[in-house]
Every structure is written in structure tokens, then in C-alpha cells.
Design a protein around this motif. Structure first.
Motif, PDB file in Angstrom:
ATOM      1  N   VAL A  55      -1.202  -1.047  -4.512  1.00  0.00           N
ATOM      2  CA  VAL A  55      -2.262  -0.041  -4.573  1.00  0.00           C
ATOM      3  C   VAL A  55      -1.687   1.297  -4.125  1.00  0.00           C
ATOM      4  O   VAL A  55      -1.038   1.384  -3.075  1.00  0.00           O
ATOM      5  CB  VAL A  55      -3.458  -0.394  -3.670  1.00  0.00           C
ATOM      6  CG1 VAL A  55      -4.489   0.733  -3.689  1.00  0.00           C
ATOM      7  CG2 VAL A  55      -4.103  -1.690  -4.112  1.00  0.00           C
ATOM      8  N   ALA A  62      -8.900  -1.564  -1.638  1.00  0.00           N
ATOM      9  CA  ALA A  62      -7.443  -1.641  -1.529  1.00  0.00           C
ATOM     10  C   ALA A  62      -7.014  -2.861  -0.714  1.00  0.00           C
ATOM     11  O   ALA A  62      -6.094  -3.592  -1.109  1.00  0.00           O
ATOM     12  CB  ALA A  62      -6.893  -0.365  -0.894  1.00  0.00           C
ATOM     13  N   ILE A  97       0.857  -1.184   0.000  1.00  0.00           N
ATOM     14  CA  ILE A  97       0.000   0.000   0.000  1.00  0.00           C
ATOM     15  C   ILE A  97       0.892   1.232   0.000  1.00  0.00           C
ATOM     16  O   ILE A  97       1.710   1.418   0.916  1.00  0.00           O
ATOM     17  CB  ILE A  97      -0.942   0.006   1.211  1.00  0.00           C
ATOM     18  CG1 ILE A  97      -1.977  -1.105   1.076  1.00  0.00           C
ATOM     19  CG2 ILE A  97      -1.650   1.364   1.330  1.00  0.00           C
ATOM     20  CD1 ILE A  97      -2.995  -1.151   2.193  1.00  0.00           C
TER      21      ILE A  97
END
Length: 300
Positions: free
Chosen positions: A171, A211, A120
Motif C-alpha cells: 500500500v 491500509a 506500507i
């Protein structure tokens, strides 16, 4: 998140960013009582101090399209080894920065232990440039590309393998400043990007649901790389490359709280805190607040 013991690593990296001051980021975050908060949440915490990073004044800038390449490679190799050692001891690596070029080392160290690492990238920028596409030559804008195996071979092959992550497991959240080369690479690799338009339109809760689904699908670990410039400058003024229109303090907390509830994060870094241009250490305090949410702090 289980109460896996945490090891703090300071990375006073000031070579990949064009604006001085982020080398003081680790100290600012510590001063904002990061360690005390984590202990209050029930974690056993050790701080192994800062890695040694040369100052820009002490070395040659080198290629203007890949500034301080050799020095950044060496320091990121050292960080990768340090992070890897922390994982080997079955501890959670938590790295304080420092400019975002340090993620090259952090991700490399973690990826040694996870065959399919989810990532992330919480940032106003995509950090998907290379020496060929970068408008500035600052390597902090290349760190995600390098982790994906795109860029100079000295950076891409840190740790002795590449790529560290695959596009389908990455993401980006909060993007609102993308260069032309980055847009092309996003399209080419099919990276999922939630821009501020997406957050405004569908809300942070839905963004995080999607996500988390992406980074946890067929992965064996998830790294959080959080650049404080992902937040709006009103909430996090002490960053080197602020971009108006970012995530609010509350949206960012929700994102971190949802990560904690999902129990997917296996390593993390908080980067680009610059106390020289901050106001009363506000940005470091925000970093620590968000850290608390990642590690399970709740209102009730």
C-alpha cells in the motif's frame, strides 16, 4: 506493539538521490534523540552505527539512467545482510537514512524471513520507475519497483531471490507526484495507492483502516518504509524532493498511532532526511516524533 528489542542501523546513502545531504540523515535523526525516546518507551535499544557508503565524488556515475548502479547494489547487499542478521537475533530492525534507494536493501533483508511480507510505503512518490521510465536516472525513484521484481537484474536479485513483496500486499500512502511509467505499473500490477485526494476525501483514519487490512491480510510481517517527503514541506522542509500539499504533522501521527494499535509492524525505516536544507533539524525531530508514535507513544 510488544517490546521487542530494537537495533538501529544507520544508512548514510547519498547515491540514489540527485540532491546532496541525505548522507547526514542518520546523524540528524540520532541527534534528535531517537534512542532516548525509544528507551523512555521501555525498549532495549542498540545502535550498531552506520554502514560504509562511498561518496558520489569517489566513484563513477555510470549509466545516466541508472546512476551509481554498481555501488548502490553493493551497499544494499550489505544492508540486506545486516538487516537479516538483526531479524535472526529476534530484534526489530530500525534503519535511518539516507536516500530511499536504501529500501532495496532493507526490504531484501527483511523479506528473507517473511514469505508474505506486507509493505506500507509512506511517500509523496511511488518509487515505481525503472531505468527505462525514470526521468532522472536516480535509483531512489526505483526502489519499490525493484522490491516488486521490476527493474535491473542486479538490483532485483539482491539477496538471491525476487520478488521481495507482491503487489497485493503493498500500500502506498500520500502519493501526489507520479510519473507516467509509474501510473502504468500501478494499473498493471493493481497496487493500492491512497493519494492525497483520497486522504482529503475520506480522511486518514479510514485510509489507515483500509491500509492495515490490506497489508495484514495473509501476510506474516509488515515493513514500514517512511519517506519524510510524504509530509507537507511546511512540516518537513529538510527533504530532497519536496512536493506541496502533503500530509500534515497530525495526520501522519494518526497514521503511526493506528499502526501501533494494530501491532502489525515488524521492521521500519525512516528515510530522506536532509539536514543541509532543513531548519534547525526540524525534519529529523519530526521523524523521531513519528517514530515515537509507531512504537506506542500516546498522549494519555
Amino acid at each position: 506493539m510488544d517490546k521487542k528489542p530494537i537495533t538501529i542501523i544507520g544508512m548514510p546513502m547519498d547515491l540514489g538521490q540527485g540532491r546532496r545531504g541525505v548522507d547526514m540523515g542518520p546523524s540528524a535523526i540520532r541527534y534528535a534523540s531517537a534512542q532516548n525516546l525509544l528507551r523512555q518507551l521501555g525498549y532495549e535499544v542498540e545502535d550498531i552505527g552506520d554502514l560504509s557508503v562511498p561518496s558520489p565524488e569517489s566513484v563513477n556515475i555510470g549509466d545516466p539512467q541508472l546512476k551509481y548502479l554498481s555501488e548502490i547494489r553493493q551497499v544494499c547487499e550489505k544492508l540486506a545482510d545486516t538487516v537479516s542478521g538483526v531479524v535472526e537475533r529476534d530484534r526489530f530492525p530500525l534503519v535511518f537514512g539516507g536516500d530511499h534507494s536504501m529500501a532495496i536493501g532493507t526490504v531484501a533483508g527483511v523479506a528473507k524471513h517473511y514469505q508474505k511480507l506486507g509493505l506500507i510505503w509512506f511517500d509523496a512518490h511511488a518509487d515505481l520507475n525503472s531505468g527505462e521510465t525514470s526521468p532522472s536516472g536516480n535509483i531512489h525513484g526505483m526502489s519499490l519497483a525493484v522490491s516488486l521484481g521490476v527493474g535491473h537484474h542486479e538490483l532485483v536479485n539482491i539477496g538471491g531471490f525476487a520478488p521481495k513483496v507482491h503487489p497485493e500486499h503493498v500500500v502506498i500512502i500520500g502519493a501526489r507526484s507520479l510519473d507516467p511509467g509509474e501510473r502504468e505499473l500501478i494499473q498493471h500490477l493493481g497496487i493500492k495507492v491512497f493519494t492525497m485526494h483520497d486522504i482529503d476525501r475520506i480522511g486518514m483514519a479510514r485510509v489507515m483502516d483500509e491500509a492495515i487490512s490490506i497489508v495484514s491480510r495473509e501476510t506474516d510481517g509488515v515493513h514500514l518504509s517512511l519517506d519524510l517527503d510524504g509530509l507537507d514541506p511546511k512540516d518537513a522542509p529538510g527533504v530532497g524532493t519536496p512536493v506541496p500539499g502533503g500530509m500534515t504533522f497530525r495526520e501522519s501521527h494518526l497514521a503511526m498511532e493506528m499502526l501501533a494499535e494494530a501491532q502489525v509492524i515488524t521492521s521500519a525505516e525512516f528515510v530522506e532526511v536532509n539536514p543541509i536544507i532543513d531548519r534547525e533539524n526540524q525534519t529529523a525531530k519530526v521523524a523521531v516524533d513519528l517514530m515515537g508514535s509507531v512504537f506506542g507513544k500516546k498522549v494519555l
